[in-house]
Design a protein around this motif. Sequence first.
Motif, PDB file in Angstrom:
ATOM      1  N   GLY A  57      58.155  58.241  -9.845  1.00 15.98           N
ATOM      2  CA  GLY A  57      59.024  58.797  -9.048  1.00 15.98           C
ATOM      3  C   GLY A  57      58.502  60.056  -8.142  1.00 15.98           C
ATOM      4  O   GLY A  57      59.228  60.350  -7.127  1.00 15.98           O
ATOM      5  N   ARG A  58      57.641  60.622  -8.845  1.00 11.31           N
ATOM      6  CA  ARG A  58      56.984  61.707  -8.542  1.00 11.31           C
ATOM      7  C   ARG A  58      55.673  61.920  -8.779  1.00 11.31           C
ATOM      8  O   ARG A  58      54.972  61.389  -9.827  1.00 11.31           O
ATOM      9  CB  ARG A  58      57.913  63.056  -8.526  1.00 11.31           C
ATOM     10  CG  ARG A  58      58.317  63.202  -9.924  1.00 11.31           C
ATOM     11  CD  ARG A  58      59.348  64.387  -9.793  1.00 11.31           C
ATOM     12  NE  ARG A  58      60.350  64.141 -11.347  1.00 11.31           N
ATOM     13  CZ  ARG A  58      60.910  65.357 -11.627  1.00 11.31           C
ATOM     14  NH1 ARG A  58      61.051  66.580 -10.913  1.00 11.31           N
ATOM     15  NH2 ARG A  58      61.761  65.243 -12.614  1.00 11.31           N
ATOM     16  N   ARG A 101      53.343  58.812  -8.535  1.00  8.54           N
ATOM     17  CA  ARG A 101      54.119  58.431  -7.086  1.00  8.54           C
ATOM     18  C   ARG A 101      52.837  58.097  -6.288  1.00  8.54           C
ATOM     19  O   ARG A 101      52.674  57.351  -5.302  1.00  8.54           O
ATOM     20  CB  ARG A 101      54.819  59.403  -6.576  1.00  8.54           C
ATOM     21  CG  ARG A 101      55.412  59.096  -5.184  1.00  8.54           C
ATOM     22  CD  ARG A 101      56.306  60.245  -4.574  1.00  8.54           C
ATOM     23  NE  ARG A 101      56.792  59.911  -3.316  1.00  8.54           N
ATOM     24  CZ  ARG A 101      58.171  59.392  -2.887  1.00  8.54           C
ATOM     25  NH1 ARG A 101      58.751  59.258  -3.780  1.00  8.54           N
ATOM     26  NH2 ARG A 101      58.229  59.277  -1.852  1.00  8.54           N
ATOM     27  N   CYS A 152      57.059  49.902  -8.766  1.00  6.63           N
ATOM     28  CA  CYS A 152      57.147  51.500  -8.955  1.00  6.63           C
ATOM     29  C   CYS A 152      58.375  51.737 -10.030  1.00  6.63           C
ATOM     30  O   CYS A 152      59.646  51.288  -9.864  1.00  6.63           O
ATOM     31  CB  CYS A 152      57.753  52.267  -7.796  1.00  6.63           C
ATOM     32  SG  CYS A 152      56.599  51.729  -6.171  1.00  6.63           S
ATOM     33  N   ALA A 160      60.217  54.260 -12.860  1.00  3.13           N
ATOM     34  CA  ALA A 160      60.767  55.516 -13.317  1.00  3.13           C
ATOM     35  C   ALA A 160      62.131  55.597 -13.772  1.00  3.13           C
ATOM     36  O   ALA A 160      62.797  54.476 -13.504  1.00  3.13           O
ATOM     37  CB  ALA A 160      60.646  56.594 -12.296  1.00  3.13           C
ATOM     38  N   THR A 162      64.734  57.388 -12.836  1.00  2.70           N
ATOM     39  CA  THR A 162      65.709  57.615 -11.768  1.00  2.70           C
ATOM     40  C   THR A 162      65.603  56.775 -10.364  1.00  2.70           C
ATOM     41  O   THR A 162      64.435  56.833  -9.969  1.00  2.70           O
ATOM     42  CB  THR A 162      65.490  59.351 -11.316  1.00  2.70           C
ATOM     43  OG1 THR A 162      65.399  60.162 -12.100  1.00  2.70           O
ATOM     44  CG2 THR A 162      66.261  59.460 -10.147  1.00  2.70           C
ATOM     45  N   SER A 175      66.907  56.531  -7.563  1.00  3.08           N
ATOM     46  CA  SER A 175      66.795  57.379  -6.125  1.00  3.08           C
ATOM     47  C   SER A 175      65.174  57.341  -5.969  1.00  3.08           C
ATOM     48  O   SER A 175      64.708  57.288  -4.933  1.00  3.08           O
ATOM     49  CB  SER A 175      67.590  58.341  -6.051  1.00  3.08           C
ATOM     50  OG  SER A 175      67.286  59.399  -6.997  1.00  3.08           O
ATOM     51  N   GLU A 176      64.471  58.051  -7.061  1.00  5.01           N
ATOM     52  CA  GLU A 176      63.118  58.363  -6.773  1.00  5.01           C
ATOM     53  C   GLU A 176      62.363  57.129  -6.868  1.00  5.01           C
ATOM     54  O   GLU A 176      61.167  57.195  -5.798  1.00  5.01           O
ATOM     55  CB  GLU A 176      62.778  59.261  -8.195  1.00  5.01           C
ATOM     56  CG  GLU A 176      63.390  60.558  -8.001  1.00  5.01           C
ATOM     57  CD  GLU A 176      62.752  61.438  -9.293  1.00  5.01           C
ATOM     58  OE1 GLU A 176      62.904  62.593  -9.205  1.00  5.01           O
ATOM     59  OE2 GLU A 176      62.083  60.764 -10.250  1.00  5.01           O
ATOM     60  N   SER A 179      62.851  55.782  -3.245  1.00  2.71           N
ATOM     61  CA  SER A 179      62.107  56.481  -2.058  1.00  2.71           C
ATOM     62  C   SER A 179      60.504  56.240  -2.133  1.00  2.71           C
ATOM     63  O   SER A 179      59.919  55.798  -1.145  1.00  2.71           O
ATOM     64  CB  SER A 179      62.241  57.960  -2.492  1.00  2.71           C
ATOM     65  OG  SER A 179      61.607  58.587  -1.580  1.00  2.71           O
ATOM     66  N   CYS A 180      59.955  56.083  -3.428  1.00  3.26           N
ATOM     67  CA  CYS A 180      58.509  55.479  -3.583  1.00  3.26           C
ATOM     68  C   CYS A 180      58.276  54.297  -2.970  1.00  3.26           C
ATOM     69  O   CYS A 180      57.369  54.188  -2.285  1.00  3.26           O
ATOM     70  CB  CYS A 180      58.071  55.749  -5.050  1.00  3.26           C
ATOM     71  SG  CYS A 180      56.615  55.348  -5.410  1.00  3.26           S
TER      72      CYS A 180
END
Length: 249
Positions: free
Chosen positions: A18-19, A23, A38, A40, A42, A44-45, A48-49
């Motif tokens: 996620g970050r 990420r 990907c 994680a 969350t 939404s994260e 996005s990734c």
Amino acid sequence: MTESRPFSAHVALVTGAGRGIGRATSLHLSSLGASVICVARTESEVKSCALEAGCNALPAACDITSSSSVQKLFSTVETTYGRLDYLVISSGTFHQGSLQTTTTAQFDNLFSVNVKAPLTLIQHALPALVKSNGQIVVINSSIIKATNTAERGLYAATQTALKSLTDTLRDEVNAKGVRVISIMPGTTATPRQEAIYQTAGKPYNPDLLLQPQDVAVALCNSLLLPRTAETTDIFIRPMQKFDVPREKK
């Protein structure tokens, strides 16, 4: 496989995507041709990734402390790709506090996320990784070499346990053709690091710190070693040395 896309036709699962380092690693692997799951907590994260990584990326929101969620995750990997070449564990949690004041519940959460969850992920991934002669990368922390761990002792204990787990895993699976790498980043410009600076009341200048992309590049380069060699422990730190708050990656 081409020189510019050496991970083409390979599948990587990256937690903590996620970050931060997770990420950056997902994006770098994808840029080099890998199909990346990907992962994680969350949704939404990870969406996005995966969107930034491109069409070969799959977002997978998952609570890695839940055995049933991890089982579902690997079922999805098998159904979607039918193989797994790389497991990158970049998830973790941090706690700062004295041994006297830290609660049992806080330590249980640290141990669950930082030690038990990686073991569960590894156990689920190993059959596919043995089949593909794959590789496992565990993002740890340079705190395992710290000389002063006051207020970070229980976090340090989980990272030391994770390092021991990773070393044991290497001894057990090298003969099966699986390579295992530990990466210990120093102070890295991540959202968690920014929060640590803010708590300490110190100015945060991410440009002076190790960048998540730096770790991702070192990680991917280690995966590309010839099969006659293996990187076991990578310590990577910022070029500039200065006083910083006590931190995790």
